[in-house]
Design a protein around this motif. Structure first.
Motif, PDB file in Angstrom:
ATOM      1  N   GLU A  83       0.806  -1.221   0.000  1.00 32.91           N
ATOM      2  CA  GLU A  83       0.000   0.000   0.000  1.00 32.91           C
ATOM      3  C   GLU A  83       0.840   1.273   0.000  1.00 32.91           C
ATOM      4  OE1 GLU A  83      -3.258   0.104  -0.225  1.00 32.91           O
ATOM      5  OE2 GLU A  83      -3.607  -2.059  -0.087  1.00 32.91           O
ATOM      6  N   PHE A  84       2.146   1.140   0.216  1.00 31.88           N
ATOM      7  CA  PHE A  84       2.978   2.330   0.424  1.00 31.88           C
ATOM      8  C   PHE A  84       2.949   3.269  -0.780  1.00 31.88           C
ATOM      9  CE2 PHE A  84       6.962   4.732   0.650  1.00 31.88           C
ATOM     10  CZ  PHE A  84       6.922   5.177   1.960  1.00 31.88           C
ATOM     11  N   SER A  85       3.166   2.740  -1.974  1.00 32.47           N
ATOM     12  CA  SER A  85       3.215   3.604  -3.163  1.00 32.47           C
ATOM     13  C   SER A  85       1.855   4.251  -3.438  1.00 32.47           C
ATOM     14  CB  SER A  85       3.677   2.801  -4.382  1.00 32.47           C
ATOM     15  OG  SER A  85       2.767   1.758  -4.671  1.00 32.47           O
ATOM     16  N   LYS A  86       0.770   3.542  -3.101  1.00 33.42           N
ATOM     17  CA  LYS A  86      -0.562   4.116  -3.309  1.00 33.42           C
ATOM     18  C   LYS A  86      -0.773   5.316  -2.387  1.00 33.42           C
ATOM     19  CE  LYS A  86      -2.350  -0.515  -4.319  1.00 33.42           C
ATOM     20  NZ  LYS A  86      -3.265  -1.584  -3.849  1.00 33.42           N
ATOM     21  N   LEU A  87      -0.355   5.171  -1.126  1.00 33.79           N
ATOM     22  CA  LEU A  87      -0.501   6.275  -0.177  1.00 33.79           C
ATOM     23  C   LEU A  87       0.437   7.418  -0.518  1.00 33.79           C
ATOM     24  CD1 LEU A  87      -0.830   4.364   3.222  1.00 33.79           C
ATOM     25  CD2 LEU A  87      -2.634   5.518   1.942  1.00 33.79           C
ATOM     26  N   GLU A  88       1.588   7.067  -1.102  1.00 34.92           N
ATOM     27  CA  GLU A  88       2.581   8.071  -1.478  1.00 34.92           C
ATOM     28  C   GLU A  88       2.007   9.052  -2.491  1.00 34.92           C
ATOM     29  OE1 GLU A  88       7.397   7.706  -2.026  1.00 34.92           O
ATOM     30  OE2 GLU A  88       6.099   6.250  -3.038  1.00 34.92           O
ATOM     31  N   ASN A  89       1.086   8.574  -3.297  1.00 27.69           N
ATOM     32  CA  ASN A  89       0.495   9.405  -4.349  1.00 27.69           C
ATOM     33  C   ASN A  89      -0.912   9.882  -4.004  1.00 27.69           C
ATOM     34  OD1 ASN A  89       2.740   9.055  -6.193  1.00 27.69           O
ATOM     35  ND2 ASN A  89       2.027   6.959  -6.492  1.00 27.69           N
ATOM     36  N   LYS A  90      -1.297   9.724  -2.754  1.00 29.14           N
ATOM     37  CA  LYS A  90      -2.638  10.099  -2.316  1.00 29.14           C
ATOM     38  C   LYS A  90      -2.634  11.520  -1.769  1.00 29.14           C
ATOM     39  CE  LYS A  90      -6.933   9.392  -0.795  1.00 29.14           C
ATOM     40  NZ  LYS A  90      -8.091   9.247  -1.680  1.00 29.14           N
ATOM     41  N   ASP A  91      -3.488  12.372  -2.309  1.00 28.53           N
ATOM     42  CA  ASP A  91      -3.602  13.745  -1.808  1.00 28.53           C
ATOM     43  C   ASP A  91      -4.056  13.731  -0.356  1.00 28.53           C
ATOM     44  OD1 ASP A  91      -2.844  14.762  -4.227  1.00 28.53           O
ATOM     45  OD2 ASP A  91      -4.899  15.134  -4.935  1.00 28.53           O
ATOM     46  N   GLY A  92      -3.462  14.611   0.440  1.00 28.21           N
ATOM     47  CA  GLY A  92      -3.880  14.735   1.835  1.00 28.21           C
ATOM     48  C   GLY A  92      -3.158  13.815   2.782  1.00 28.21           C
ATOM     49  N   ILE A  93      -2.231  12.994   2.250  1.00 28.84           N
ATOM     50  CA  ILE A  93      -1.503  12.045   3.087  1.00 28.84           C
ATOM     51  C   ILE A  93      -0.006  12.178   2.826  1.00 28.84           C
ATOM     52  CG2 ILE A  93      -1.025   9.583   3.499  1.00 28.84           C
ATOM     53  CD1 ILE A  93      -3.975   9.041   2.994  1.00 28.84           C
ATOM     54  N   THR A  94       0.771  12.142   3.889  1.00 29.92           N
ATOM     55  CA  THR A  94       2.229  12.147   3.801  1.00 29.92           C
ATOM     56  C   THR A  94       2.747  10.791   4.286  1.00 29.92           C
ATOM     57  OG1 THR A  94       2.390  14.522   4.213  1.00 29.92           O
ATOM     58  CG2 THR A  94       4.359  13.213   4.650  1.00 29.92           C
ATOM     59  N   VAL A  95       3.718  10.226   3.564  1.00 29.24           N
ATOM     60  CA  VAL A  95       4.350   8.989   4.003  1.00 29.24           C
ATOM     61  C   VAL A  95       5.858   9.213   4.073  1.00 29.24           C
ATOM     62  CG1 VAL A  95       2.568   7.474   3.065  1.00 29.24           C
ATOM     63  CG2 VAL A  95       4.531   8.086   1.639  1.00 29.24           C
ATOM     64  N   ASP A  96       6.508   8.455   4.936  1.00 28.78           N
ATOM     65  CA  ASP A  96       7.948   8.574   5.065  1.00 28.78           C
ATOM     66  C   ASP A  96       8.534   7.201   5.347  1.00 28.78           C
ATOM     67  OD1 ASP A  96      10.422   9.716   5.100  1.00 28.78           O
ATOM     68  OD2 ASP A  96      10.171  10.833   6.960  1.00 28.78           O
ATOM     69  N   LYS A  97       9.808   7.050   4.991  1.00 29.97           N
ATOM     70  CA  LYS A  97      10.509   5.777   5.160  1.00 29.97           C
ATOM     71  C   LYS A  97      11.848   6.036   5.836  1.00 29.97           C
ATOM     72  CE  LYS A  97      12.483   3.860   1.563  1.00 29.97           C
ATOM     73  NZ  LYS A  97      12.756   3.114   0.308  1.00 29.97           N
ATOM     74  N   LEU A  98      12.176   5.215   6.839  1.00 34.09           N
ATOM     75  CA  LEU A  98      13.434   5.385   7.559  1.00 34.09           C
ATOM     76  C   LEU A  98      13.943   4.020   8.000  1.00 34.09           C
ATOM     77  CD1 LEU A  98      15.302   7.686   8.838  1.00 34.09           C
ATOM     78  CD2 LEU A  98      14.089   7.167  10.972  1.00 34.09           C
ATOM     79  N   PRO A  99      15.254   3.738   7.845  1.00 37.96           N
ATOM     80  CA  PRO A  99      15.787   2.460   8.339  1.00 37.96           C
ATOM     81  C   PRO A  99      15.559   2.314   9.846  1.00 37.96           C
ATOM     82  CG  PRO A  99      17.372   3.534   6.887  1.00 37.96           C
ATOM     83  CD  PRO A  99      16.287   4.541   7.155  1.00 37.96           C
ATOM     84  N   SER A 100      15.151   1.140  10.250  1.00 33.23           N
ATOM     85  CA  SER A 100      14.907   0.885  11.671  1.00 33.23           C
ATOM     86  C   SER A 100      16.152   0.290  12.319  1.00 33.23           C
ATOM     87  CB  SER A 100      13.736  -0.087  11.837  1.00 33.23           C
ATOM     88  OG  SER A 100      14.132  -1.407  11.465  1.00 33.23           O
ATOM     89  N   LEU A 101      16.064   0.063  13.613  1.00 29.73           N
ATOM     90  CA  LEU A 101      17.141  -0.605  14.343  1.00 29.73           C
ATOM     91  C   LEU A 101      16.985  -2.126  14.318  1.00 29.73           C
ATOM     92  CD1 LEU A 101      17.360   1.628  17.552  1.00 29.73           C
ATOM     93  CD2 LEU A 101      18.920   1.632  15.593  1.00 29.73           C
TER      94      LEU A 101
END
Length: 338
Positions: A83-101
């Motif tokens: 679902e990540f890429s779909k939300l990435e292109n959805k107006d009104g929503i911000t997504v972010d990605k960061l390496p975890s521990l």
């Protein structure tokens, strides 16, 4: 931690710590929600702009994402990769990605079942294609890895080369071990969609090398109980990770490690881990833990698969969220525009 108490006690703060968080627990409904209220006792309360927080566990990925889209939820973590890429292109929503521990690892039972022989364990690792698993199941959104020190850690081994899939080498090792093929393996994993898909791909890859894998999707509580009791041949574990390397290595590889469900034991590896623990200089510690992991890799008691990335999404009316590698969402400085 209280700045006043820190100033008063300095290095002795741990002898008489004074701490308070930005929120207090107002209500808990088991399995439904936890409600938090702003604490006026928090030392930096002026930076807490949200008076009330409701935390809702929603295990169904589709429901969680749908609620974010509709605005019923303001923030979600662990966005499914599908679902990540779909939300990435959805107006009104911000997504972010960061390496975890953290990391996902495949632990093998060294005391019972097919993996008591190190050659069979090594053959199983050689049967797997980590990159293909990441690309096929997770769309390449996570980081393929073969170490317990994630890229977000200063102890990350930049020059480490991961074992590449080699079906013929795996078959040769099984022949050397003198085991009858196909080697039957009971693989325990979490019962969510992507976890099962990963298990099925492991199953398919291992079949070509001479294994017969039974994928056993399991609820998280039962998985932990079965793992602790040694009721598995192989089990996929997801570890949230620790900032200190010892929590990622000794926990799984030391004889007395709390997550060493496969009961692997080797005095040389224990000694290497304990030697690393005794060093305080960061450079020397990094070298010591690298040595310990090198020894542990040769035992093949666990197969690290990947370093998950934190995939988080929020409505655009939420401002100021900054992701941190431990995966905990901090609300200090965060505002919600009505």
């Amino acid at each position: 931690m209280s700045p006043a108490k820190l100033a008063e006690l300095g290095d002795d703060f741990t002898k008489d710590p004074v701490c308070v968080g930005p929120y207090t627990v107002a209500k808990r409904v088991v399995g439904d929600r936890i409600e938090l209220e702003k604490s006026e006792r928090y030392y930096d309360a002026d930076q807490i702009h949200i008076d009330r927080v409701v935390m809702r566990p929603i295990p169904d990925d589709t429901v969680r994402v749908t609620n974010l889209r509709s605005g019923d939820i303001d923030v979600i973590d662990r966005i499914p990769t599908t679902e990540f890429s779909k939300l990435e292109n959805k107006d009104g929503i911000t997504v972010d990605k960061l390496p975890s521990l953290g990391f996902d690892t495949l632990m093998l039972n060294t005391k019972a079942g097919p993996f008591t022989d190190a050659r069979v364990r090594e053959a199983f690792e050689l049967a797997l294609d980590r990159d293909a698993i990441n690309q096929t199941v997770y769309g390449g959104l996570h980081t393929t890895s073969c170490q317990p020190f994630p890229a977000a850690s200063p102890y990350f081994l930049k020059d480490l080369t991961c074992t590449q899939r080699d079906v013929n080498a795996a078959k040769n090792l099984l022949a050397q071990a003198g085991v009858a093929t196909p080697v039957k393996v009971d693989l325990v994993l979490l019962n969510n969609t992507l976890s099962v898909r990963r298990g099925e791909l492991i199953q398919a890859q291992a079949t070509e090398a001479g294994f017969q894998v039974n994928v056993r999707p399991t609820e998280v509580g039962t998985l932990i109980d079965d793992a602790a009791a040694g009721k598995f041949d192989a089990v996929v574990l997801t570890w949230s990770g620790r900032a200190d390397p010892d929590g990622n290595l000794a926990t799984f590889e030391h004889t007395d490690g709390g997550q060493n469900f496969g009961k692997a034991s080797d005095p040389a590896i224990d000694a290497a881990i304990e030697a690393a623990r005794s060093v305080s200089d960061p450079t020397q510690r990094a070298a010591a833990y690298a040595k310990a992991w090198d020894l542990a890799r040769q035992r093949h008691s666990e197969i690290v698969l990947m370093n998950p990335n934190l995939l988080t999404g929020w409505r655009d009316n939420v401002q100021g969220i900054k992701l941190v590698p431990d995966g905990l969402i901090r609300l200090k400085g965060v505002t919600v525009r009505q």
